[in-house]
Design a protein around this motif. Structure first.
Motif, PDB file in Angstrom:
ATOM      1  N   PHE A 264       0.835  -1.198   0.000  1.00 24.29           N
ATOM      2  CA  PHE A 264       0.000   0.000   0.000  1.00 24.29           C
ATOM      3  C   PHE A 264       0.869   1.248   0.000  1.00 24.29           C
ATOM      4  O   PHE A 264       1.982   1.240   0.511  1.00 24.29           O
TER       5      PHE A 264
ATOM      6  N   ASP B 156      -3.744   5.444   0.261  1.00 23.15           N
ATOM      7  CA  ASP B 156      -4.597   4.306  -0.088  1.00 23.15           C
ATOM      8  C   ASP B 156      -5.654   4.086   0.991  1.00 23.15           C
ATOM      9  O   ASP B 156      -5.388   4.244   2.193  1.00 23.15           O
TER      10      ASP B 156
ATOM     11  N   VAL C 141      -7.739   1.498   3.081  1.00 22.94           N
ATOM     12  CA  VAL C 141      -7.583   0.119   3.520  1.00 22.94           C
ATOM     13  C   VAL C 141      -8.585  -0.181   4.631  1.00 22.94           C
ATOM     14  O   VAL C 141      -9.225   0.712   5.180  1.00 22.94           O
TER      15      VAL C 141
ATOM     16  N   GLU D  73      -6.283  -5.014   4.022  1.00 25.67           N
ATOM     17  CA  GLU D  73      -6.701  -5.295   2.652  1.00 25.67           C
ATOM     18  C   GLU D  73      -7.217  -3.999   2.046  1.00 25.67           C
ATOM     19  O   GLU D  73      -7.597  -3.080   2.787  1.00 25.67           O
ATOM     20  N   PRO D  74      -7.249  -3.895   0.720  1.00 24.74           N
ATOM     21  CA  PRO D  74      -7.817  -2.689   0.105  1.00 24.74           C
ATOM     22  C   PRO D  74      -9.271  -2.531   0.548  1.00 24.74           C
ATOM     23  O   PRO D  74     -10.017  -3.507   0.646  1.00 24.74           O
TER      24      PRO D  74
END
Length: 72
Positions: A6, A10, A12, A54-55
Motif C-alpha cells: 500500500f 490508499d 484500507v 486489505e484494500p
C-alpha cells in the motif's frame, strides 16, 4: 525486503472488518503502516502490519454507519 503493498493515501480496512482507513505513511524499519480514520468527528490513528490489511474497495462497511452511494 519485499516491496510495500500500500502507498500513502490508499484506502484500507482490517481483514477482520472495521472502518475504512487511510494510509498516512509506512515505516520501513518497523514494517508497519500508519493509518487514520474517523469515528464521528474524532480522528483516530493506529499502526498495522501489512498482513492484517486489505484494500477497502468502494463499498463502505455498513456496520460503521456509512451508506453506499446510490448510482443511477
Amino acid at each position: 525486503m519485499a516491496e510495500q503493498k500500500f502507498k500513502d493515501g490508499d484506502a484500507v480496512r482490517l481483514k477482520t472488518g472495521g472502518p475504512k482507513m487511510t494510509v498516512s505513511h509506512y515505516d520501513k524499519m518497523l514494517g508497519l503502516y500508519y493509518c487514520q480514520w474517523f469515528v464521528g468527528t474524532e480522528l483516530k490513528d493506529g499502526k498495522f502490519k501489512e498482513t492484517s490489511l486489505e484494500p477497502a474497495g468502494d463499498d463502505p462497511d455498513p456496520r460503521y454507519g456509512a451508506k453506499p452511494l446510490h448510482r443511477a
